[in-house]
Design a protein around this motif. Structure first.
Motif, short mmCIF file in Angstrom:
data_model
loop_
_atom_site.label_atom_id
_atom_site.label_comp_id
_atom_site.label_asym_id
_atom_site.label_seq_id
_atom_site.Cartn_x
_atom_site.Cartn_y
_atom_site.Cartn_z
N GLN A 121 0.89 -6.99 -6.48
CA GLN A 121 -0.23 -6.20 -6.22
C GLN A 121 0.29 -4.87 -6.71
O GLN A 121 -0.65 -4.00 -7.45
CB GLN A 121 -0.35 -5.91 -4.66
CG GLN A 121 -1.55 -4.85 -4.47
CD GLN A 121 -2.88 -5.29 -4.83
OE1 GLN A 121 -3.11 -6.54 -4.73
NE2 GLN A 121 -3.57 -4.37 -5.43
N SER B 43 -0.25 -4.86 -10.52
CA SER B 43 -1.52 -4.73 -10.88
C SER B 43 -2.30 -3.47 -10.79
O SER B 43 -2.90 -2.84 -11.56
CB SER B 43 -2.46 -5.78 -9.96
OG SER B 43 -3.78 -5.65 -10.33
N ILE C 280 -10.95 -7.58 -12.17
CA ILE C 280 -11.21 -8.74 -11.53
C ILE C 280 -12.04 -9.83 -12.56
O ILE C 280 -11.67 -11.07 -12.55
CB ILE C 280 -12.31 -8.64 -10.20
CG1 ILE C 280 -11.17 -7.63 -9.36
CG2 ILE C 280 -12.66 -9.77 -9.67
CD1 ILE C 280 -12.26 -7.42 -8.16
N ASP C 281 -12.73 -9.46 -13.34
CA ASP C 281 -13.55 -10.33 -14.07
C ASP C 281 -12.62 -10.82 -15.36
O ASP C 281 -12.62 -11.94 -15.74
CB ASP C 281 -14.75 -9.66 -14.79
CG ASP C 281 -15.63 -9.22 -13.91
OD1 ASP C 281 -15.97 -10.00 -13.04
OD2 ASP C 281 -16.58 -8.29 -14.20
N ASP C 282 -11.52 -9.95 -15.59
CA ASP C 282 -10.51 -10.70 -16.45
C ASP C 282 -9.94 -11.58 -16.03
O ASP C 282 -9.48 -12.67 -16.84
CB ASP C 282 -9.80 -9.44 -17.05
CG ASP C 282 -10.61 -8.33 -18.10
OD1 ASP C 282 -11.47 -8.80 -18.58
OD2 ASP C 282 -9.93 -7.47 -18.13
N LYS C 283 -9.62 -11.61 -14.78
CA LYS C 283 -8.84 -12.56 -14.26
C LYS C 283 -9.36 -13.95 -14.07
O LYS C 283 -8.94 -14.94 -13.75
CB LYS C 283 -8.21 -12.10 -12.94
CG LYS C 283 -7.29 -11.01 -13.01
CD LYS C 283 -6.94 -10.72 -11.62
CE LYS C 283 -5.91 -9.31 -11.69
NZ LYS C 283 -5.50 -8.81 -10.39
N THR C 284 -10.95 -13.86 -13.92
CA THR C 284 -11.64 -14.97 -13.55
C THR C 284 -12.14 -15.51 -15.08
O THR C 284 -12.83 -16.46 -15.03
CB THR C 284 -12.61 -14.87 -12.63
OG1 THR C 284 -13.41 -13.97 -13.07
CG2 THR C 284 -12.15 -14.44 -11.22
N GLU D 168 -12.03 -1.49 -11.83
CA GLU D 168 -11.62 -2.27 -11.02
C GLU D 168 -12.20 -3.84 -10.97
O GLU D 168 -11.82 -4.93 -11.12
CB GLU D 168 -11.47 -1.80 -9.62
CG GLU D 168 -10.54 -0.86 -9.32
CD GLU D 168 -11.09 0.51 -10.14
OE1 GLU D 168 -10.14 1.33 -10.36
OE2 GLU D 168 -12.00 0.53 -10.34
N GLU D 169 -13.61 -3.57 -11.23
CA GLU D 169 -14.48 -4.82 -11.35
C GLU D 169 -14.11 -5.59 -12.56
O GLU D 169 -14.07 -6.75 -12.78
CB GLU D 169 -16.08 -4.54 -11.41
CG GLU D 169 -16.63 -3.90 -10.04
CD GLU D 169 -17.99 -3.42 -10.18
OE1 GLU D 169 -18.63 -3.44 -8.97
OE2 GLU D 169 -18.19 -2.95 -11.28
#
Length: 209
Positions: free
Chosen positions: A15, A18, A74-78, A70-71
């Motif tokens: 965390q 990140s 998260i999108d990059d991780k998915t 931040e969004e």
């Protein structure tokens, strides 16, 4: 217990790492090396506040979707590998966010501004939506065609089966008629022999043979 503490420690480190990455992300849309505050979905870039304002002013980018940094993380991780492959081979940092209708190819923002400047183009998402509708319609028509072909095949099978049954019926009828005629012929022959033999006997009696 020790394993739980280890996993908890690793989670905190991840965390923290990140959070550091999020703070150190720079704007990739300009050369000011300014910290990124947002992300443009269509351009697939992290952008600073100045670039956000520029996006909103320019006609070319005013309709782009702007997410928070931040969004975007998260999108990059998915994001799947297939989605990551939708990048321009000429400008690797640019996403193929446009579709040049003149050349009938997908392009990035830089390609459209340079090599396709005066060409007619659309947003790639709009083009994908249109293609999806056409594909759905094509799939429906294909299924309808397959259904019609199946119905024709079944009808042809019924006709073939009916023909075979009719041929069998005709053949059996011919055999029955032939047998009937043959038996009737034999009966007539026997009757004729009886009549002829009877007349011969009568003539013999009249002559007192």
């Amino acid at each position: 217990m020790d394993q739980f503490l280890i996993e908890l420690s690793e989670a905190k480190e991840t965390q923290a790492s990140s959070d550091v990455d999020a703070k150190t992300i720079k704007c990739t849309n300009c050369t000011d090396d300014a910290p990124a505050t947002s992300s443009c979905v269509e351009c697939a870039e992290y952008i600073c506040e100045s670039c956000v304002q520029a996006h909103q002013r320019l006609k070319f980018t005013r309709n782009h979707t702007i997410n928070t940094k931040e969004e975007a993380l998260i999108d990059d991780k998915t994001t799947t590998n297939d989605e990551k492959m939708l990048m321009c081979h000429v400008h690797p940092q640019e996403k193929l966010s446009l579709f040049c209708e003149t050349c009938d190819i997908s392009t990035c923002r830089d390609c459209q501004l340079v090599d396709h400047r005066y060409h007619k183009y659309k947003d790639a998402n709009e083009t994908r939506a249109t293609l999806k509708l056409l594909l759905n319609e094509l799939t429906y028509k294909r299924d309808l065609l397959n259904s019609e072909i199946k119905a024709i095949d079944e009808r042809e099978k019924l006709i073939a089966d009916g023909k075979e049954k009719l041929v069998t019926k005709i053949t059996n009828m011919v055999v029955r008629i032939t047998n009937t005629v043959y038996m009737r012929g034999k009966q007539l022959e026997m009757r004729l022999s009886e009549v002829c033999d009877g007349e011969s006997l009568d003539q013999c009696n009249d002559r007192s043979c």
